[in-house]
Each structure stands twice: as structure tokens, then as C-alpha cells.
Design a protein around this motif. Structure first.
Motif, PDB file in Angstrom:
ATOM      1  N   PHE A   5      50.404  43.682  30.501  1.00  0.00           N
ATOM      2  CA  PHE A   5      49.007  43.520  31.525  1.00  0.00           C
ATOM      3  C   PHE A   5      49.019  44.873  31.689  1.00  0.00           C
ATOM      4  O   PHE A   5      49.547  45.663  32.545  1.00  0.00           O
ATOM      5  CB  PHE A   5      48.898  42.789  32.709  1.00  0.00           C
ATOM      6  CG  PHE A   5      48.578  41.092  32.528  1.00  0.00           C
ATOM      7  CD1 PHE A   5      47.963  40.801  32.070  1.00  0.00           C
ATOM      8  CD2 PHE A   5      50.417  41.018  32.331  1.00  0.00           C
ATOM      9  CE1 PHE A   5      47.568  39.538  31.318  1.00  0.00           C
ATOM     10  CE2 PHE A   5      49.980  39.256  31.295  1.00  0.00           C
ATOM     11  CZ  PHE A   5      48.990  38.875  31.469  1.00  0.00           C
ATOM     12  N   VAL A   6      47.432  45.686  32.578  1.00  0.00           N
ATOM     13  CA  VAL A   6      47.241  46.777  32.201  1.00  0.00           C
ATOM     14  C   VAL A   6      46.893  47.422  33.837  1.00  0.00           C
ATOM     15  O   VAL A   6      45.843  46.508  34.433  1.00  0.00           O
ATOM     16  CB  VAL A   6      46.307  47.888  31.304  1.00  0.00           C
ATOM     17  CG1 VAL A   6      46.041  49.155  31.895  1.00  0.00           C
ATOM     18  CG2 VAL A   6      46.277  47.753  30.389  1.00  0.00           C
ATOM     19  N   THR A   7      47.075  48.201  34.601  1.00  0.00           N
ATOM     20  CA  THR A   7      46.613  48.081  36.144  1.00  0.00           C
ATOM     21  C   THR A   7      46.056  50.010  36.052  1.00  0.00           C
ATOM     22  O   THR A   7      46.227  50.229  35.622  1.00  0.00           O
ATOM     23  CB  THR A   7      47.725  48.774  36.911  1.00  0.00           C
ATOM     24  OG1 THR A   7      48.729  47.145  37.114  1.00  0.00           O
ATOM     25  CG2 THR A   7      47.391  49.000  38.175  1.00  0.00           C
ATOM     26  N   ILE A  60      33.774  37.385  39.469  1.00  0.00           N
ATOM     27  CA  ILE A  60      34.001  37.192  38.545  1.00  0.00           C
ATOM     28  C   ILE A  60      35.622  37.965  38.333  1.00  0.00           C
ATOM     29  O   ILE A  60      36.304  38.188  39.527  1.00  0.00           O
ATOM     30  CB  ILE A  60      33.414  38.335  37.279  1.00  0.00           C
ATOM     31  CG1 ILE A  60      33.905  40.215  38.353  1.00  0.00           C
ATOM     32  CG2 ILE A  60      31.669  38.373  37.066  1.00  0.00           C
ATOM     33  CD1 ILE A  60      33.384  41.079  36.675  1.00  0.00           C
ATOM     34  N   THR A  61      36.598  37.229  37.851  1.00  0.00           N
ATOM     35  CA  THR A  61      37.729  38.016  37.577  1.00  0.00           C
ATOM     36  C   THR A  61      37.455  38.659  36.565  1.00  0.00           C
ATOM     37  O   THR A  61      37.459  39.044  35.274  1.00  0.00           O
ATOM     38  CB  THR A  61      38.785  36.351  37.373  1.00  0.00           C
ATOM     39  OG1 THR A  61      37.925  36.211  36.088  1.00  0.00           O
ATOM     40  CG2 THR A  61      38.818  36.158  38.539  1.00  0.00           C
ATOM     41  N   PHE A  62      38.787  40.507  36.381  1.00  0.00           N
ATOM     42  CA  PHE A  62      38.402  40.882  35.924  1.00  0.00           C
ATOM     43  C   PHE A  62      39.536  41.842  35.492  1.00  0.00           C
ATOM     44  O   PHE A  62      41.199  41.638  36.632  1.00  0.00           O
ATOM     45  CB  PHE A  62      38.175  42.287  36.114  1.00  0.00           C
ATOM     46  CG  PHE A  62      38.123  43.460  35.659  1.00  0.00           C
ATOM     47  CD1 PHE A  62      36.758  43.704  34.124  1.00  0.00           C
ATOM     48  CD2 PHE A  62      38.943  44.595  35.695  1.00  0.00           C
ATOM     49  CE1 PHE A  62      36.760  44.972  33.583  1.00  0.00           C
ATOM     50  CE2 PHE A  62      39.099  45.439  34.509  1.00  0.00           C
ATOM     51  CZ  PHE A  62      38.003  45.633  33.824  1.00  0.00           C
ATOM     52  N   VAL A  63      40.251  41.437  33.885  1.00  0.00           N
ATOM     53  CA  VAL A  63      41.496  41.884  34.397  1.00  0.00           C
ATOM     54  C   VAL A  63      41.422  42.634  32.706  1.00  0.00           C
ATOM     55  O   VAL A  63      41.029  42.457  31.444  1.00  0.00           O
ATOM     56  CB  VAL A  63      42.977  40.503  33.200  1.00  0.00           C
ATOM     57  CG1 VAL A  63      42.154  39.490  33.103  1.00  0.00           C
ATOM     58  CG2 VAL A  63      43.944  40.382  33.204  1.00  0.00           C
ATOM     59  N   VAL A  64      42.908  43.523  32.766  1.00  0.00           N
ATOM     60  CA  VAL A  64      42.643  43.794  31.206  1.00  0.00           C
ATOM     61  C   VAL A  64      44.157  44.158  30.680  1.00  0.00           C
ATOM     62  O   VAL A  64      45.708  43.737  31.570  1.00  0.00           O
ATOM     63  CB  VAL A  64      42.980  45.598  31.352  1.00  0.00           C
ATOM     64  CG1 VAL A  64      43.099  46.549  30.066  1.00  0.00           C
ATOM     65  CG2 VAL A  64      41.687  45.916  32.132  1.00  0.00           C
ATOM     66  N   ALA A  66      41.470  56.191  40.786  1.00  0.00           N
ATOM     67  CA  ALA A  66      42.245  55.684  41.600  1.00  0.00           C
ATOM     68  C   ALA A  66      43.172  54.363  41.639  1.00  0.00           C
ATOM     69  O   ALA A  66      41.830  53.473  41.015  1.00  0.00           O
ATOM     70  CB  ALA A  66      41.749  55.473  43.277  1.00  0.00           C
ATOM     71  N   VAL A  67      43.928  53.737  41.551  1.00  0.00           N
ATOM     72  CA  VAL A  67      44.130  52.082  42.060  1.00  0.00           C
ATOM     73  C   VAL A  67      43.933  51.163  42.411  1.00  0.00           C
ATOM     74  O   VAL A  67      43.791  52.017  44.016  1.00  0.00           O
ATOM     75  CB  VAL A  67      45.806  52.007  41.418  1.00  0.00           C
ATOM     76  CG1 VAL A  67      45.982  50.363  40.993  1.00  0.00           C
ATOM     77  CG2 VAL A  67      46.190  52.596  40.358  1.00  0.00           C
ATOM     78  N   ASN A  78      55.892  40.623  35.292  1.00  0.00           N
ATOM     79  CA  ASN A  78      56.321  41.532  35.980  1.00  0.00           C
ATOM     80  C   ASN A  78      55.627  42.554  36.010  1.00  0.00           C
ATOM     81  O   ASN A  78      55.129  43.625  37.303  1.00  0.00           O
ATOM     82  CB  ASN A  78      58.079  42.886  35.216  1.00  0.00           C
ATOM     83  CG  ASN A  78      59.141  41.172  35.187  1.00  0.00           C
ATOM     84  OD1 ASN A  78      58.523  40.687  36.468  1.00  0.00           O
ATOM     85  ND2 ASN A  78      59.926  41.899  34.764  1.00  0.00           N
ATOM     86  N   ASP A  79      54.834  42.975  35.088  1.00  0.00           N
ATOM     87  CA  ASP A  79      53.520  43.641  35.151  1.00  0.00           C
ATOM     88  C   ASP A  79      52.086  43.271  35.641  1.00  0.00           C
ATOM     89  O   ASP A  79      51.148  43.647  35.081  1.00  0.00           O
ATOM     90  CB  ASP A  79      53.349  44.659  33.969  1.00  0.00           C
ATOM     91  CG  ASP A  79      52.544  43.926  32.762  1.00  0.00           C
ATOM     92  OD1 ASP A  79      53.105  42.479  32.932  1.00  0.00           O
ATOM     93  OD2 ASP A  79      52.817  43.942  31.450  1.00  0.00           O
ATOM     94  N   TRP A  80      52.114  41.951  35.823  1.00  0.00           N
ATOM     95  CA  TRP A  80      51.259  41.146  36.357  1.00  0.00           C
ATOM     96  C   TRP A  80      49.761  42.190  37.020  1.00  0.00           C
ATOM     97  O   TRP A  80      49.887  42.460  37.796  1.00  0.00           O
ATOM     98  CB  TRP A  80      51.036  39.680  37.096  1.00  0.00           C
ATOM     99  CG  TRP A  80      50.089  38.968  37.431  1.00  0.00           C
ATOM    100  CD1 TRP A  80      49.672  38.799  39.378  1.00  0.00           C
ATOM    101  CD2 TRP A  80      48.955  38.507  36.470  1.00  0.00           C
ATOM    102  NE1 TRP A  80      48.876  38.182  38.665  1.00  0.00           N
ATOM    103  CE2 TRP A  80      47.151  37.771  37.098  1.00  0.00           C
ATOM    104  CE3 TRP A  80      48.729  38.313  35.507  1.00  0.00           C
ATOM    105  CZ2 TRP A  80      46.617  37.431  36.783  1.00  0.00           C
ATOM    106  CZ3 TRP A  80      47.990  37.543  34.528  1.00  0.00           C
ATOM    107  CH2 TRP A  80      46.603  36.790  35.500  1.00  0.00           C
ATOM    108  N   LYS A  81      48.295  42.061  36.703  1.00  0.00           N
ATOM    109  CA  LYS A  81      47.552  42.584  37.373  1.00  0.00           C
ATOM    110  C   LYS A  81      45.610  41.973  36.883  1.00  0.00           C
ATOM    111  O   LYS A  81      45.806  42.501  35.849  1.00  0.00           O
ATOM    112  CB  LYS A  81      47.345  44.344  37.228  1.00  0.00           C
ATOM    113  CG  LYS A  81      46.175  44.349  37.789  1.00  0.00           C
ATOM    114  CD  LYS A  81      46.946  44.892  39.311  1.00  0.00           C
ATOM    115  CE  LYS A  81      47.878  45.688  39.973  1.00  0.00           C
ATOM    116  NZ  LYS A  81      48.074  45.894  41.396  1.00  0.00           N
TER     117      LYS A  81
END
Length: 312
Positions: free
Chosen positions: A267-269, A238-242, A279-280, A143-146
Motif C-alpha cells: 500500500f502507498v501513502t 468514498i474510500t480511496f486507496v492506492v 503533503a501526507v 505494516n504499510d496499510w493506508k
């Protein structure tokens, strides 16, 4: 910059750190019998970051243990000590273990700010990455995928987005020529653990270009490597994910398939410093990477801040 369709470079595969024993033999647990008939379990690991360890005792007699999940940090230390119920007899035991990278349910500050992971002035096309297990294996995205794909027209330096410690470096895979390949998990990358326990993944780095090593402390703007081409894209990216560890049930996916397994991670936005304010990021949008002194200094200690100001 004209917007162009990104290749499946930016489909992010939740493997690597999300899989058990993400880095082969990253953690080794050993046991030692003491003269008082207790048994001491200790660990050694290859990086200073947080790891969650689950011990499974296949056999245990003349001792009890109420805790089987342990948080590890640093290169070595104690796991637990088994005490004999009958001090005249030895403990009989055998065990196996699993582990994953991360600090369980860290306290995340929604006000933390990241910079785009490129040097100031670089034009960066940002697109939200799809969840590969949903795209190819019928799984459901969290649900929180980013996750973001961040592309440039020319090869560019990739920099740290936030202060942290390098806990994993992969720099073994050859750069691929454009051959129509839509996806490969064989990507070079860097994982940085932040002070709060969140983990930033930078994947898609050019072989031989990585400038950091495990254990290094980095600040926003510290060069990590160069980006590289993937698949049939004409761009570099690149791909970037937190992400962060949200479950201690390291056995919950035993026997499950790619289509039915669940993520141990949340996952963090992130909020990025763009256009002069946090900003997002918007999907399929071009931004200009920019450094900012306030963002760079935000998580610095007083000593680090003095050194940074002196070096300006």
C-alpha cells in the motif's frame, strides 16, 4: 465544517482486486496445438491493465516449463509455448490457472503527487480507514496499510486523483438508505492503473453516475462519478486507496481463512496537493479540494500537454 464521527463506511475490505479472479472471467487462457507438435497458450482479457497469471500444470509430459508466472498486459496476447522434447510425439498436458490484477513490484516514485478526488472548492473530511480483516476477523493489518475515507456534507462529483487508465468499473449496486448497516462489500467503484503500475481504488459511487468506462485515459480532475451515502452516516463519501502487487505467490492463501490470509498487495501513502503544497493527509482533518496545473500536467506527454494548454 464541524467534524463528525464517520460510519464504518470507511472500514476498507481488502477483497475485490486483492482476491484471486477478482473480476469473474476477466482472463481466459486458451491452448492450441501446432503442426510442429508445440502447444501455444494465449490469453484474452477484459481490460488493458496489468495482470499476473499463475499457470499450474496438473499434467505435463514430453515438455518442460521453467516459468509458471506470467505478466499480461493488453486485451490479448501470448502466454507461453510448450516445445516437445521428442519431436515425434505429442505433448500431453492439462492445467488450471489463477490471476490477480497488478504489475509485480512496480517502481514507485515517492514524489508523485495526487489531488483530492473532488472538484476544486469542495470541503472534504478525511479519516484513515481501518483494516476490516483486523477489525472483524482477528487478522493483522499490513505494516504499510493506508486507506482513506473522504466524506462531504452533500453529494459531490468524484474525480481522478492522478493520470491513468480505467481498468475496472463496477456500477451495479443500488444506493443504500440509512439502515444502521455498518459495512457492505457491495459498493460501486472504479479502479485506475497509473503509469507506474500502482492501482487507485475509488469505492462508494452512486449507481448510474459513473462517467468513465474500461480503457478510458483520465487526468487529475476527470470526473468519475458521484459519491453516495453508506450505512448510518449522514454524509456522502468514498474510500480511496492506492496499492501495488508485491507477491507472485498466488497460491499462498490456499486453505487459509479471513483471519490468517496475507495480502498479495502493498500500500502507498500518497502525497496530496493540499494547502498549496504536497503533503501526507492527516487523520480526521478537513481539507479543501483544489486543482493544480503543475500536478495535472506532471505525467502528460508533450502532445497531451499541448492539448491541455490549448483547451484552458
Amino acid at each position: 465544517m464541524r467534524k463528525r464521527k464517520l460510519s464504518l463506511l470507511f472500514v476498507f475490505f481488502l477483497g475485490g482486486v486483492a482476491g484471486l479472479q477478482a473480476q469473474e472471467k476477466n482472463v481466459v487462457v486458451q491452448s492450441k496445438r501446432n503442426s510442429d507438435k508445440s502447444v501455444e497458450l494465449t490469453y484474452e482479457k477484459n481490460d488493458p491493465g496489468h495482470v499476473l497469471l499463475a499457470l499450474n500444470f496438473k499434467e505435463l509430459s514430453n515438455a518442460r516449463t521453467t516459468k509458471q508466472v506470467f505478466a499480461l498486459k493488453g486485451y490479448a496476447g501470448a502466454v507461453t509455448t510448450l516445445l516437445p522434447i521428442n519431436r515425434e510425439q505429442s505433448i500431453t498436458y492439462s492445467y488450471n490457472y489463477r490471476y490477480v490484477r497488478g504489475k509485480l513490484n512496480p517502481k514507485i516514485d515517492a514524489e508523485d503527487i495526487y489531488i483530492l478526488p473532488y472538484t476544486s472548492g469542495t470541503q472534504v473530511y478525511v479519516a484513515e480507514a481501518r483494516f476490516l480483516k483486523a477489525t472483524y476477523f482477528g487478522n493483522t493489518a499490513p505494516n504499510d496499510w493506508k486507506s482513506y475515507g473522504m466524506a462531504t456534507d452533500e453529494q459531490q462529483a468524484v474525480v481522478a486523483s492522478r493520470k491513468g487508465t480505467v481498468v475496472e468499473v463496477t456500477d451495479i449496486y443500488d444506493d443504500e438508505e440509512s439502515d444502521g448497516t455498518s459495512f457492505t462489500s457491495k459498493q460501486n467503484g472504479v479502479i485506475i492503473e497509473h503509469k507506474d503500475g500502482t492501482l487507485a481504488h475509488y469505492k462508494g459511487l452512486a449507481k448510474g453516475s459513473v462517467k468513465v468506462k474500461v480503457g478510458d485515459e483520465v487526468n487529475p480532475g476527470t470526473m468519475l462519478a458521484l459519491n453516495t451515502k453508506r450505512g448510518d452516516s449522514n454524509r456522502y463519501g468514498i474510500t480511496f486507496v492506492v496499492m501495488y502487487l508485491k507477491s507472485d505467490d498466488l497460491y499462498m492463501n490456499a486453505g487459509k481463512t479471513m483471519g490468517t490470509s496475507q495480502s498479495l498487495y502493498g500500500f502507498v501513502t500518497p502525497q496530496f496537493f493540499v494547502d498549496g503544497e504536497p503533503a501526507v493527509l492527516k487523520d480526521r482533518t478537513t481539507y479543501t479540494a483544489k486543482s493544480n496545473d503543475d500536478v495535472i500536467a506532471r505525467e502528460m506527454s508533450k502532445k497531451e500537454l499541448k492539448r491541455y494548454q490549448k483547451g484552458k
